[in-house]
Design a protein around this motif. Sequence first.
Motif, PDB file in Angstrom:
ATOM      1  N   VAL A 315       0.904  -1.329  -0.375  1.00 27.45           N
ATOM      2  CA  VAL A 315      -0.043   0.059   0.604  1.00 27.45           C
ATOM      3  C   VAL A 315       1.122   1.417   0.281  1.00 27.45           C
ATOM      4  N   VAL A 316       0.655   2.318  -0.974  1.00 31.44           N
ATOM      5  CA  VAL A 316       0.391   2.927  -0.931  1.00 31.44           C
ATOM      6  C   VAL A 316       0.345   4.644  -0.886  1.00 31.44           C
ATOM      7  N   ARG A 317       0.999   5.250   0.940  1.00 31.97           N
ATOM      8  CA  ARG A 317       0.245   6.172   0.614  1.00 31.97           C
ATOM      9  C   ARG A 317       0.681   8.297   0.776  1.00 31.97           C
ATOM     10  N   GLU A 318      -0.112   8.532  -0.062  1.00 30.73           N
ATOM     11  CA  GLU A 318       0.096   8.993  -0.973  1.00 30.73           C
ATOM     12  C   GLU A 318      -0.691  10.462   0.085  1.00 30.73           C
ATOM     13  N   ASP A 319      -0.027  11.697   0.254  1.00 30.39           N
ATOM     14  CA  ASP A 319      -0.203  13.109   1.213  1.00 30.39           C
ATOM     15  C   ASP A 319      -1.405  14.039   0.130  1.00 30.39           C
ATOM     16  N   LEU A 320      -2.174  14.142   0.051  1.00 30.65           N
ATOM     17  CA  LEU A 320      -2.763  15.451  -0.303  1.00 30.65           C
ATOM     18  C   LEU A 320      -3.194  16.883   0.164  1.00 30.65           C
ATOM     19  N   ASP A 321      -3.247  16.972   1.417  1.00 34.18           N
ATOM     20  CA  ASP A 321      -3.255  18.181   2.119  1.00 34.18           C
ATOM     21  C   ASP A 321      -3.458  17.659   3.696  1.00 34.18           C
ATOM     22  N   VAL A 322      -3.830  19.083   3.892  1.00 31.35           N
ATOM     23  CA  VAL A 322      -3.665  18.915   5.940  1.00 31.35           C
ATOM     24  C   VAL A 322      -4.152  17.887   6.034  1.00 31.35           C
ATOM     25  N   VAL A 323      -3.979  17.092   6.936  1.00 31.55           N
ATOM     26  CA  VAL A 323      -5.251  15.812   7.614  1.00 31.55           C
ATOM     27  C   VAL A 323      -5.992  15.322   6.620  1.00 31.55           C
ATOM     28  N   SER A 324      -5.001  15.037   5.411  1.00 30.67           N
ATOM     29  CA  SER A 324      -5.941  14.501   4.035  1.00 30.67           C
ATOM     30  C   SER A 324      -4.859  13.412   3.052  1.00 30.67           C
ATOM     31  N   VAL A 325      -5.233  12.066   3.473  1.00 30.27           N
ATOM     32  CA  VAL A 325      -4.219  11.128   3.318  1.00 30.27           C
ATOM     33  C   VAL A 325      -5.641  10.097   1.920  1.00 30.27           C
ATOM     34  N   LEU A 347      -2.236   0.809   6.927  1.00 31.97           N
ATOM     35  CA  LEU A 347      -2.716   1.625   7.181  1.00 31.97           C
ATOM     36  C   LEU A 347      -1.381   2.590   7.490  1.00 31.97           C
ATOM     37  N   ASN A 348      -0.945   3.225   7.294  1.00 30.72           N
ATOM     38  CA  ASN A 348       0.196   4.205   8.357  1.00 30.72           C
ATOM     39  C   ASN A 348      -0.150   5.643   8.826  1.00 30.72           C
ATOM     40  N   LEU A 349      -0.179   5.632   9.284  1.00 35.51           N
ATOM     41  CA  LEU A 349      -1.298   6.551  10.488  1.00 35.51           C
ATOM     42  C   LEU A 349       0.163   7.161  12.043  1.00 35.51           C
ATOM     43  N   ASN A 350       1.314   7.228  11.625  1.00 34.61           N
ATOM     44  CA  ASN A 350       1.834   7.658  12.871  1.00 34.61           C
ATOM     45  C   ASN A 350       2.538   8.795  12.316  1.00 34.61           C
ATOM     46  N   THR A 351       2.342   9.784  11.664  1.00 37.14           N
ATOM     47  CA  THR A 351       3.039  11.020  11.404  1.00 37.14           C
ATOM     48  C   THR A 351       2.626  12.148  12.804  1.00 37.14           C
ATOM     49  N   GLU A 446     -10.130 -17.656  -3.802  1.00 31.55           N
ATOM     50  CA  GLU A 446     -10.315 -16.761  -3.610  1.00 31.55           C
ATOM     51  C   GLU A 446     -11.585 -15.740  -4.208  1.00 31.55           C
ATOM     52  N   ALA A 447     -11.857 -15.101  -3.360  1.00 33.28           N
ATOM     53  CA  ALA A 447     -12.388 -13.707  -3.150  1.00 33.28           C
ATOM     54  C   ALA A 447     -12.456 -12.045  -3.871  1.00 33.28           C
ATOM     55  N   LYS A 448     -12.763 -11.467  -4.559  1.00 30.73           N
ATOM     56  CA  LYS A 448     -12.137 -10.084  -5.247  1.00 30.73           C
ATOM     57  C   LYS A 448     -13.063  -9.527  -4.164  1.00 30.73           C
ATOM     58  N   VAL A 449     -12.195  -8.334  -3.600  1.00 33.67           N
ATOM     59  CA  VAL A 449     -12.894  -7.270  -2.619  1.00 33.67           C
ATOM     60  C   VAL A 449     -11.941  -6.154  -2.612  1.00 33.67           C
ATOM     61  N   THR A 450     -12.633  -4.661  -3.432  1.00 40.13           N
ATOM     62  CA  THR A 450     -11.698  -3.564  -4.142  1.00 40.13           C
ATOM     63  C   THR A 450     -12.083  -2.995  -2.264  1.00 40.13           C
ATOM     64  N   VAL A 451     -10.887  -2.253  -2.410  1.00 40.08           N
ATOM     65  CA  VAL A 451     -10.180  -1.139  -1.011  1.00 40.08           C
ATOM     66  C   VAL A 451     -10.210  -0.031  -1.136  1.00 40.08           C
ATOM     67  N   PHE A 452     -11.550   0.776  -0.551  1.00 43.47           N
ATOM     68  CA  PHE A 452     -11.023   1.940  -0.778  1.00 43.47           C
ATOM     69  C   PHE A 452     -10.734   3.062   0.886  1.00 43.47           C
ATOM     70  N   ALA A 453      -9.858   2.990   0.347  1.00 46.21           N
ATOM     71  CA  ALA A 453      -8.908   3.885   2.124  1.00 46.21           C
ATOM     72  C   ALA A 453      -8.567   5.403   1.960  1.00 46.21           C
ATOM     73  N   TYR A 454      -9.099   6.160   2.992  1.00 49.28           N
ATOM     74  CA  TYR A 454      -8.909   7.567   3.037  1.00 49.28           C
ATOM     75  C   TYR A 454      -8.609   8.506   4.344  1.00 49.28           C
ATOM     76  N   LEU A 455      -7.549   8.694   4.651  1.00 52.64           N
ATOM     77  CA  LEU A 455      -7.806   9.879   5.302  1.00 52.64           C
ATOM     78  C   LEU A 455      -8.474  11.588   5.108  1.00 52.64           C
ATOM     79  N   THR A 456     -10.160  11.803   6.020  1.00 57.20           N
ATOM     80  CA  THR A 456     -10.375  12.957   5.637  1.00 57.20           C
ATOM     81  C   THR A 456     -10.665  13.885   6.360  1.00 57.20           C
ATOM     82  N   PRO A 457      -9.693  15.833   6.770  1.00 55.91           N
ATOM     83  CA  PRO A 457     -10.980  16.776   7.789  1.00 55.91           C
ATOM     84  C   PRO A 457     -11.643  15.894   8.264  1.00 55.91           C
TER      85      PRO A 457
END
Length: 731
Positions: A315-325, A347-351, A446-457
Motif C-alpha cells: 500500500v502506498v500512502r499519498e499525502d494530499l493536504d493537511v489531514v488528508s491522505v 494503513l500508516n497513520l503514525n506521522t 479466493e474472493a475479490k474485494v475492492t478496498v478504498f481507504a482514505y483520511l479526510t478532515p
Amino acid sequence: LYVSEYFSQSAQKLSFYSWYGNAKLFHFHVPEDTVLLRWLLQASRGKGPECTSMDITVHFRHGAPPVINPLGTRFPANATVRPSYNISISLSSAVQNTTFVNVTTPAAGDWFIAAHLPQAAGRIEVKGFSTPCPYMFQADMFVLRLTDMPVLEPGVPMPHTVVSPAKPLHVKVFVPKHAAGMQFQLSRCVTSKQRACAVRVLLGSITLPQSFQRSLTCTGSINCSLALDSPPWEKWLQIMVESLGTANASVSVEMLVSFTVCRPGSASSFLNFISLNQSQAGARPGAAGSSAPAAGEAPRNTSSPRSSCLQSQPVVREDLDVVSVRYRLLNGPSVPVSSLSPTLLLLNLNTGMDSGGSLVVNLLLNKTSVSLANATVAACVSAASPVLSLNATRNCSTAFSQGYPLSVSTLSAEAMLIVLYPQTDDWFLSLQLLCPKGQGECSSPEAKVTVFAYLTPCFNDCGPYGQCSLLRRHGYLYAGCSCKAGWGGWSCTDDTKAQSVGTQNLATLLLTLSNLMFLPAIAVAVYRFYLVEASVYTYTMFFSTFYHACDQPGVAVMCIMDYDTLQYCDFLGSVVSIWVTILCMARLKKILKYVLFVLGTLLIAMSLQLDRRGVWNMMGPCLFALIIMVTAWVHHGAKRRHCYPSSWKRWVFYLLPGITLAFIAISVYAFMETNENYYYTHSIWHVLVACSVAFLLPPRDKHKKPWAWSQKLTCRYQICQNDREELYAVT
C-alpha cells in the motif's frame, strides 16, 4: 533511577459548548519508560457578579483528541464511537479549583485533554452590552520515568527481584514485527522470609478512554503463564511485577518471554517496484529474458498461501493536504482474499499529524468472484497490531486493543467504516474469506474485494448543512464540523432539530424582504429634498438584503459577491444611516452637515475594519451625533426664544413615535435575539429601524417647494404675459 519531568501549557479561556471548536484542546507527549503520570488541572473563574457556579467537563484520551458528545446528538452511520473518559470540575463557592489525576504505567506517545463548559444557551450577545464571566483552565503534566529499565530478551529466562510492595519491578520487552503471539511465563517465585510467594503481574500500559492492561496473579511456587494474541508490533511492552506479601519481604522471580512469529507471504520487492512504475508512468516493455506483469494483473506471491499465515498487500500512502491522505494499492484496488490465511493491508497513520481527521475504509465485494452464496469476507480494522485469526473470533480483539469489525457477502456487498480521530499508530486492515461449513466447502479459492481507504478532515465535508473548520492548538491541526439550520451531530447528520426547507425559505424571505421597509424612508427623504440621505438608505437596503440572502445557513442562499464584502457593506450602511439621520435632524448648515457626513463615514469605516461587531462602532457615532443634535437644538431654541422643534404636532406625531420605534428596535437587537428566533427578531429590527427613520426625518426647508412633476412638463400651449412698460408722452 527515577527522573521526574514537568510539562506545562498556557491557560485557555473556556467557552460554552455548541460544537467541537468550543472545546479547548491540550496536547502533551509522554516519554518512553514512564511509570507514573500526574495531571495537575487548575480551573478558575472571575470575581464579578456575572460569574456563577459552573461545572467544567474535562476529557482525556491517548493517541488522538477525545471524541465527545456533550449535546447527545447522533453520529453518522457506520461511525465507530467509544465513550471518552471524563471528569467534572466544579466551581461553586471557590474561585479556583485544583484537581489531580494519576495514571500508573501510562502508554508513551501523544495524550490529549479537552475541556469545555456546559451547553451554550444560544443567545446572541452584542459585544459590549454584557460582560461574560471568564472561566480559565490550565493543564500541567508531571511524569516519573525510569532511566535504566531492565530489558527482557525473548527466549532467555531472566531472574529479577522485587524489593518490597512499595517498590514494584518494571521491565520491558520489545515486540518484533510479524509477532502472531506472545507467551509470558513467571517461575521460581521465592520470598526472602520463606513464606508463600504472592505477586501480581501487569502487562501493557494504560490508555484512555479504554485500557486493555492484562493482569496475572501468581501464588506459591507454581509457574504462571499468560498467552497473548497479536501483541503490538515494533513497540516496547512494559511489564510491572508487584509483591503482594509483607512490607519487608523481597521476592525473587524468573521471567521468560517468547514470541510466535508469523511468516508473511507477499509480492517481491522487485515486482512491487515494477507495479509502482507502471501505475505512475504507464507500462514499460520488459527487458530481454524477463517478464513484467501485465497492466491490471496482480503480481503473484513469492510464497504459497499454505506456507504463510498472512498475505501482505503493498500500500502506498499519498499525502494530499493537511489531514488528508489517500491509500493506493499497488496491485490495483481489488485484493484477493482467501480462506487459508488473512490478507493484510498497512494503513500508516503514525506521522503525529493524522489523528485530527476521520479514517474511512470502504469495502466492495465482487460478487462474480465468489461462487458460494453463503460465503462471507470478514474484515477487521485495528491499530498497533493486526487481527490474524478472523475465522476463530469475530470481535476483532488483539492483545491490548479492540478493533472494528466489517463484513461483506453476496447479500450485502458493500461495507463502510468511519473511525473518528484515529489514534497515532500503524493501522491494519485484515480480510479473510469465511466459509459456512469449513474451508472444504469453498468452491472458489479466493474472493475479490475492492478496498478504498482514505483520511479526510471531515467526513463528507460535513454535508450540505455544515462547514468543515480546521482548528489549531500550537502546531497541532485537527478538524471539526460547525452545523447550521438546526442540524447537529459530529458530521451534521442529525436532523432532530433541523429546519425544513420551507422554514429556511421563510427565514430568507423575512430577512431580505423586511429591508424593503426602507422604501418609505427613501420616498420621504426624496420628497423632502434629502437626496444624500436617500442615497445612504438605498445603499443600506441593497447590501442588507443581499448580505442576509448570502448569510443563510440552509439551501436558500444567494451570494452576489464575497461574503465578507457583503457583511462589511451591510454593517457600514447601517451605522452610516443612523449617523446621517441624526445629523439631518440637527438642521445644521449645509456645508457643515456634509463635512460631518464625510468625516463620520470615514471614521466609521475605519472603526468597522478594526472591530466589526463592537458595540461602540454603533453607539459611538450615535452618541456623538446626538450631542451635536442636542447642541444644535439648544442653539436654535435660544435664538428663537422658544422650544425647538416648536410645533407640538411635530413632537406628538413624528418625534415621539420615531424615538419609541428606535428604542424598541435597539432592545430587540441587543436583548432578544437568539439562534432560534434570529430570522424573525432581526426582521423586526429591520422594520422598526426603517420606520423610525421615516418618522424622524425633519420637514423640508420652507423656501423649497416639493417635487412638482406636473410643473416640470412642457405644455403645448402657453399663455404669455407682456411685461413691457408703456411709455407715455407728455404733451
